[in-house]
Structure formats: structure tokens, C-alpha cells
Design a protein around this motif. Structure first.
Motif, PDB file in Angstrom:
ATOM      1  N   LEU A  97       0.787  -1.184   0.091  1.00 16.50           N
ATOM      2  CA  LEU A  97      -0.142  -0.096   0.154  1.00 16.50           C
ATOM      3  C   LEU A  97       0.869   1.129   0.103  1.00 16.50           C
ATOM      4  CD1 LEU A  97      -2.972  -0.986   2.362  1.00 16.50           C
ATOM      5  CD2 LEU A  97      -3.104  -0.395  -0.017  1.00 16.50           C
ATOM      6  N   ARG A  98       2.002   0.999   0.736  1.00 17.79           N
ATOM      7  CA  ARG A  98       2.952   2.245   0.729  1.00 17.79           C
ATOM      8  C   ARG A  98       4.183   2.248  -0.303  1.00 17.79           C
ATOM      9  NH1 ARG A  98       0.635   1.007   4.906  1.00 17.79           N
ATOM     10  NH2 ARG A  98      -0.140   2.293   6.694  1.00 17.79           N
ATOM     11  N   HIS A  99       3.811   1.388  -1.253  1.00 15.30           N
ATOM     12  CA  HIS A  99       4.673   1.347  -2.561  1.00 15.30           C
ATOM     13  C   HIS A  99       6.060   1.113  -1.932  1.00 15.30           C
ATOM     14  CE1 HIS A  99       1.636   2.468  -5.077  1.00 15.30           C
ATOM     15  NE2 HIS A  99       1.198   3.652  -4.166  1.00 15.30           N
ATOM     16  N   PHE A 100       6.613   0.437  -1.065  1.00 20.26           N
ATOM     17  CA  PHE A 100       7.819  -0.182  -0.526  1.00 20.26           C
ATOM     18  C   PHE A 100       8.540  -1.139  -1.818  1.00 20.26           C
ATOM     19  CE2 PHE A 100       7.687   0.324   4.270  1.00 20.26           C
ATOM     20  CZ  PHE A 100       7.200   1.405   4.145  1.00 20.26           C
ATOM     21  N   SER A 101       9.767  -0.820  -1.883  1.00 13.08           N
ATOM     22  CA  SER A 101      10.677  -1.449  -2.867  1.00 13.08           C
ATOM     23  C   SER A 101      10.707  -3.032  -2.478  1.00 13.08           C
ATOM     24  CB  SER A 101      11.838  -0.951  -3.233  1.00 13.08           C
ATOM     25  OG  SER A 101      12.682  -1.202  -1.804  1.00 13.08           O
ATOM     26  N   MET A 102      10.914  -3.897  -3.536  1.00 15.04           N
ATOM     27  CA  MET A 102      10.662  -5.197  -3.137  1.00 15.04           C
ATOM     28  C   MET A 102      12.023  -5.485  -2.114  1.00 15.04           C
ATOM     29  SD  MET A 102       8.495  -6.579  -4.562  1.00 15.04           S
ATOM     30  CE  MET A 102       8.676  -7.978  -4.087  1.00 15.04           C
ATOM     31  N   GLU A 103      13.034  -4.848  -2.202  1.00 13.30           N
ATOM     32  CA  GLU A 103      14.355  -5.081  -1.281  1.00 13.30           C
ATOM     33  C   GLU A 103      13.881  -4.633   0.029  1.00 13.30           C
ATOM     34  OE1 GLU A 103      18.986  -3.952  -1.054  1.00 13.30           O
ATOM     35  OE2 GLU A 103      17.696  -2.673  -2.533  1.00 13.30           O
ATOM     36  N   THR A 104      13.118  -3.619   0.205  1.00 11.82           N
ATOM     37  CA  THR A 104      12.668  -3.048   1.574  1.00 11.82           C
ATOM     38  C   THR A 104      11.921  -4.192   2.329  1.00 11.82           C
ATOM     39  OG1 THR A 104      12.978  -0.956   1.063  1.00 11.82           O
ATOM     40  CG2 THR A 104      11.355  -1.481   2.946  1.00 11.82           C
ATOM     41  N   GLN A 105      10.693  -4.692   1.315  1.00  6.89           N
ATOM     42  CA  GLN A 105       9.769  -5.671   1.659  1.00  6.89           C
ATOM     43  C   GLN A 105      10.540  -7.090   2.303  1.00  6.89           C
ATOM     44  OE1 GLN A 105       6.120  -6.331  -0.541  1.00  6.89           O
ATOM     45  NE2 GLN A 105       6.317  -4.686  -1.434  1.00  6.89           N
ATOM     46  N   ARG A 106      11.575  -7.481   1.166  1.00  5.38           N
ATOM     47  CA  ARG A 106      12.408  -8.718   1.711  1.00  5.38           C
ATOM     48  C   ARG A 106      12.764  -8.360   3.260  1.00  5.38           C
ATOM     49  NH1 ARG A 106      13.699  -8.881  -3.713  1.00  5.38           N
ATOM     50  NH2 ARG A 106      15.648  -7.647  -3.454  1.00  5.38           N
ATOM     51  N   ASN A 107      13.587  -7.278   3.349  1.00  9.89           N
ATOM     52  CA  ASN A 107      14.351  -6.799   4.447  1.00  9.89           C
ATOM     53  C   ASN A 107      13.393  -6.988   5.733  1.00  9.89           C
ATOM     54  OD1 ASN A 107      16.760  -6.555   3.198  1.00  9.89           O
ATOM     55  ND2 ASN A 107      16.806  -4.550   2.991  1.00  9.89           N
ATOM     56  N   TYR A 108      12.312  -6.142   5.651  1.00 11.27           N
ATOM     57  CA  TYR A 108      11.100  -5.873   6.744  1.00 11.27           C
ATOM     58  C   TYR A 108      10.544  -7.530   7.131  1.00 11.27           C
ATOM     59  CZ  TYR A 108      11.308  -0.795   6.898  1.00 11.27           C
ATOM     60  OH  TYR A 108      11.547   0.338   7.336  1.00 11.27           O
ATOM     61  N   THR A 109      10.367  -8.332   6.192  1.00  8.88           N
ATOM     62  CA  THR A 109       9.773  -9.353   6.246  1.00  8.88           C
ATOM     63  C   THR A 109      10.677 -10.462   7.171  1.00  8.88           C
ATOM     64  OG1 THR A 109       8.533  -9.174   4.319  1.00  8.88           O
ATOM     65  CG2 THR A 109       8.609 -11.532   5.253  1.00  8.88           C
ATOM     66  N   ARG A 110      11.864 -10.486   6.608  1.00 10.24           N
ATOM     67  CA  ARG A 110      13.067 -11.039   7.144  1.00 10.24           C
ATOM     68  C   ARG A 110      13.296 -10.499   8.575  1.00 10.24           C
ATOM     69  NH1 ARG A 110      18.328  -8.986   4.964  1.00 10.24           N
ATOM     70  NH2 ARG A 110      17.624  -7.434   6.557  1.00 10.24           N
ATOM     71  N   ASP A 111      13.477  -9.366   8.839  1.00 10.28           N
ATOM     72  CA  ASP A 111      13.750  -8.936  10.427  1.00 10.28           C
ATOM     73  C   ASP A 111      12.586  -9.140  11.234  1.00 10.28           C
ATOM     74  OD1 ASP A 111      15.966  -7.845   9.453  1.00 10.28           O
ATOM     75  OD2 ASP A 111      15.418  -5.925   9.188  1.00 10.28           O
ATOM     76  N   VAL A 112      11.367  -9.009  10.602  1.00 11.64           N
ATOM     77  CA  VAL A 112      10.060  -9.327  11.590  1.00 11.64           C
ATOM     78  C   VAL A 112      10.298 -10.807  11.909  1.00 11.64           C
ATOM     79  CG1 VAL A 112       7.751  -9.444  11.870  1.00 11.64           C
ATOM     80  CG2 VAL A 112       8.731  -7.339  10.859  1.00 11.64           C
ATOM     81  N   GLY A 113      10.405 -11.643  10.899  1.00 11.80           N
ATOM     82  CA  GLY A 113      10.532 -13.047  11.249  1.00 11.80           C
ATOM     83  C   GLY A 113      11.777 -13.361  11.985  1.00 11.80           C
ATOM     84  N   ARG A 114      12.767 -12.778  12.227  1.00  6.85           N
ATOM     85  CA  ARG A 114      14.017 -12.893  13.181  1.00  6.85           C
ATOM     86  C   ARG A 114      13.539 -12.543  14.359  1.00  6.85           C
ATOM     87  NH1 ARG A 114      19.449  -9.567  12.059  1.00  6.85           N
ATOM     88  NH2 ARG A 114      19.259 -10.666  10.235  1.00  6.85           N
ATOM     89  N   PHE A 115      12.636 -11.662  14.612  1.00  3.43           N
ATOM     90  CA  PHE A 115      12.124 -11.453  16.123  1.00  3.43           C
ATOM     91  C   PHE A 115      11.086 -12.648  16.398  1.00  3.43           C
ATOM     92  CE2 PHE A 115       8.696  -9.248  18.591  1.00  3.43           C
ATOM     93  CZ  PHE A 115       9.472  -9.120  19.769  1.00  3.43           C
ATOM     94  N   ALA A 116      10.167 -13.073  15.602  1.00  2.00           N
ATOM     95  CA  ALA A 116       9.321 -13.906  15.638  1.00  2.00           C
ATOM     96  C   ALA A 116      10.089 -15.070  16.150  1.00  2.00           C
ATOM     97  CB  ALA A 116       8.418 -14.167  14.669  1.00  2.00           C
ATOM     98  N   THR A 117      11.036 -15.463  15.509  1.00  2.00           N
ATOM     99  CA  THR A 117      11.697 -16.721  15.865  1.00  2.00           C
ATOM    100  C   THR A 117      12.581 -16.824  17.268  1.00  2.00           C
ATOM    101  OG1 THR A 117      12.398 -17.083  13.561  1.00  2.00           O
ATOM    102  CG2 THR A 117      13.853 -18.238  15.214  1.00  2.00           C
ATOM    103  N   TYR A 118      13.025 -15.615  17.548  1.00  2.55           N
ATOM    104  CA  TYR A 118      13.383 -15.326  18.947  1.00  2.55           C
ATOM    105  C   TYR A 118      12.318 -15.417  19.821  1.00  2.55           C
ATOM    106  CZ  TYR A 118      14.554 -12.378  23.091  1.00  2.55           C
ATOM    107  OH  TYR A 118      14.703 -11.908  24.378  1.00  2.55           O
ATOM    108  N   LEU A 119      11.272 -14.912  19.690  1.00  3.52           N
ATOM    109  CA  LEU A 119      10.136 -14.901  20.652  1.00  3.52           C
ATOM    110  C   LEU A 119       9.527 -16.138  20.684  1.00  3.52           C
ATOM    111  CD1 LEU A 119       8.948 -12.393  22.167  1.00  3.52           C
ATOM    112  CD2 LEU A 119       6.836 -12.329  20.385  1.00  3.52           C
ATOM    113  N   GLY A 120       9.551 -16.927  19.596  1.00  2.00           N
ATOM    114  CA  GLY A 120       8.807 -18.353  19.811  1.00  2.00           C
ATOM    115  C   GLY A 120       7.280 -18.253  19.931  1.00  2.00           C
ATOM    116  N   ARG A 121       6.722 -17.460  19.414  1.00  2.00           N
ATOM    117  CA  ARG A 121       5.221 -17.273  19.290  1.00  2.00           C
ATOM    118  C   ARG A 121       5.103 -16.020  18.306  1.00  2.00           C
ATOM    119  NH1 ARG A 121       6.253 -14.667  24.336  1.00  2.00           N
ATOM    120  NH2 ARG A 121       5.488 -12.673  24.858  1.00  2.00           N
TER     121      ARG A 121
END
Length: 302
Positions: free
Chosen positions: A23-47
Motif C-alpha cells: 500500500l505504501r509502495h515499498f520496494s521489493m528489497e525493503t519488503q524482503r528486509n522487513y519481512t526477514r527482520d520481523v521473522g527474526r524477532f518472531a523466531t527469537y520470541l517463539g510465538r
């Protein structure tokens, strides 16, 4: 069965995050980075990350620091999580708990004009030379070069339309006469070879339906620098740094350079004053203007 159920919210959150970025027209590279980084936090959290607490974020950042995670990486993760908690799950209270780490900003690597000439001449094909010339001649980011389409070249107004700049911002970049001549030559060759189309990518990848990747552009720059005998650590962004620095040394107003680069803050553009050595050399010291010390007519003693 319990494990399957627990992964459903994460999958839905991931999809919602991607939708919010689109919706905010983020580039594909930014989308990959954000998805990866949120996923990294989710892995740390375990939930699922939307169940996080302020204490979870606090402990996560402390453990990152203790693990020696580089400061730029830590700040990149903060940006991703702030976007996630503010926009995707509507928990701005958690976004405010995230702390950006201050770091000493390193001076950018800048090539001399001679080094730029040698690098561009050391490319192995016309497409590579044209792509790198856009990076230096228009000051574009590597992701912006990758996403250019043929129709983005406006020869009437001598502009390059950047539709997906950093943060999804649109802007116009400069198009010089020499760069236009080179791009027209590339269009003629590429079109005859069947890899370029009027509605297609300016720099196609291995298949004309997909753009050249940022990774490939990085490899092209590194190989050209090596072939040109340039010992500096060069990447595609080096060409953008050189573009800004050379304009500053030529006396172009810094606010004009800010617009050309697409910087939101003037302080980011002003950073190039630290590497504009030619500008420093043209300044006359106030000591010289005093006229106290002059060269003696006779040879010095001793």
C-alpha cells in the motif's frame, strides 16, 4: 495439531505486513528486509510477534547487542519492527519502546573522475556500462537502477522518472545529454537483440520479463573496479556517492543536490562536504589573506 494452529496467525500476519508495505509502495528489497527482520524477532520470541510485550522487545535488543550484531543491522530491525507494530498490528505503544543505536557514520568511499572513467570503460558489455553510467550520471540507488523501465526515460524534459525510490517516493532524476546518447545506443542494440521492449525493463535480467537484480549490479561494479585496477572497496552506491561529491565540488548548491538524490533531510546531503576535497582545496585560508608570511628572496639558512 497444536503446532499447525500456532503457525496460522504468523502466516496471516506475514501476509498483512506485505499488504501494508504494498500500500505504501515499498520496494521489493525493503519488503524482503522487513519481512526477514520481523521473522527474526518472531523466531527469537517463539510465538506470533503480535503477542510481544515491551519487556520482550527490551530483552531482544539487549541480546542483539550482547551477541555483537552490527549497529546498522540493529537499526534496520528497529525500522522493520516499528513499521510492523505501528501499521500492521496497531500497537504504536510497542513501537515507541524500540531504541535506535547511535553510531559513528563512516565517510563514504568516493572515486575520482579518472577512476569513474576507468571503471565504466572496464565493463564487459554495453548493458553493464549503461547501468553503471545511470548510477553515476543520475545518482540513482542500485534498487532504483534495477527497477527502471524504458518509459521512465523522458528525453523531452531530459529527466529520469524514479517511480519506486526509497520509501516508495516518486521523484525526477537528471538525464544528461551523454547519458541519453548512451541509453539510446543501448536501446538500439537491446531492441534488435529482442531483450528490450517499449513497455519493458531498461535493464532486463537473464529473461527480458524480469529486471536485472541488485546482486548482479553489485557484482558488475566489483568486477569492473577490479579490472580497472581500483583498489578501493567499491559497490553500486559508490557511484551515487561520487555523483554527489563531484557535483558539490563543481559548486552546485547543496539543496539542488538534495533534490537530485531524493534525500528527505538536508543533513544527509551535507555529509558529502566531508569528502569533497576539491572544495576544501579551493578555500583560501584567512592566514594567507593576512599577508604576513612571504617567500624569502634568498635561500633559507642552513
Amino acid at each position: 495439531m497444536t503446532e499447525v494452529i500456532s503457525t496460522i496467525p504468523v502466516s496471516r500476519l506475514r501476509q498483512r505486513l506485505i499488504e501494508d508495505m504494498n500500500l505504501r509502495h515499498f520496494s521489493m528489497e525493503t519488503q524482503r528486509n522487513y519481512t526477514r527482520d520481523v521473522g527474526r524477532f518472531a523466531t527469537y520470541l517463539g510465538r506470533p510477534p503480535d503477542t510481544a510485550t515491551a519487556e520482550d522487545l527490551h530483552r531482544f535488543q539487549i541480546e542483539q547487542r550482547e551477541a555483537g550484531v552490527p549497529v546498522p543491522t540493529m537499526n534496520s530491525i528497529v525500522s522493520a519492527l516499528r513499521f510492523f507494530f505501528t501499521n500492521t498490528v496497531d500497537r504504536p505503544d510497542l513501537a515507541r519502546k524500540l531504541v535506535r543505536v547511535k553510531s559513528m557514520r563512516k565517510l563514504p568511499v568516493v572515486l575520482s573522475r579518472d577512476e569513474v572513467t576507468r571503471l565504466l570503460n572496464a565493463t564487459t558489455c554495453l548493458k553493464h556500462q549503461a547501468a553503471l553510467s545511470v548510477g553515476y550520471g543520475a545518482g540513482l540507488r542500485v534498487a532504483e537502477i534495477s527497477m527502471l523501465k524504458v518509459r521512465d526515460i523522458d528525453s523531452e524534459r531530459m529527466l529520469i522518472r524514479v517511480e519506486r525510490g526509497k520509501g516508495g517516493q516518486y521523484r525526477n532524476a537528471m538525464l544528461s545529454k551523454d547519458l541519453l546518447t548512451l541509453l539510446r545506443h543501448w536501446w538500439k542494440v537491446g531492441h534488435q537483440a529482442g531483450v528490450m521492449h517499449r513497455d519493458g525493463w531498461l535493464f532486463p535480467g537473464q529473461h527480458y520479463s524480469k529486471p536485472i537484480s541488485t546482486r548482479q549490479l553489485h557484482r558488475i561494479v566489483v568486477e569492473a573496479a577490479r579490472a580497472a585496477g581500483i583498489g578501493k572497496r567499491v559497490c553500486p552506491h559508490t557511484l551515487r556517492h561520487s555523483f554527489a561529491t563531484h557535483l558539490l565540488e563543481d559548486g552546485i548548491d547543496i539543496r539542488v543536490i538534495q533534490v537530485l538524490l531524493g534525500h528527505a533531510k538536508l543533513e544527509n546531503t551535507a555529509f558529502y562536504t566531508k569528502v569533497a576535497t576539491r572544495t576544501v582545496r579551493t578555500v583560501i585560508s584567512p592566514l594567507d589573506k593576512l599577508g604576513i608570511f612571504t617567500v624569502a628572496d634568498t635561500a633559507p639558512d642552513g
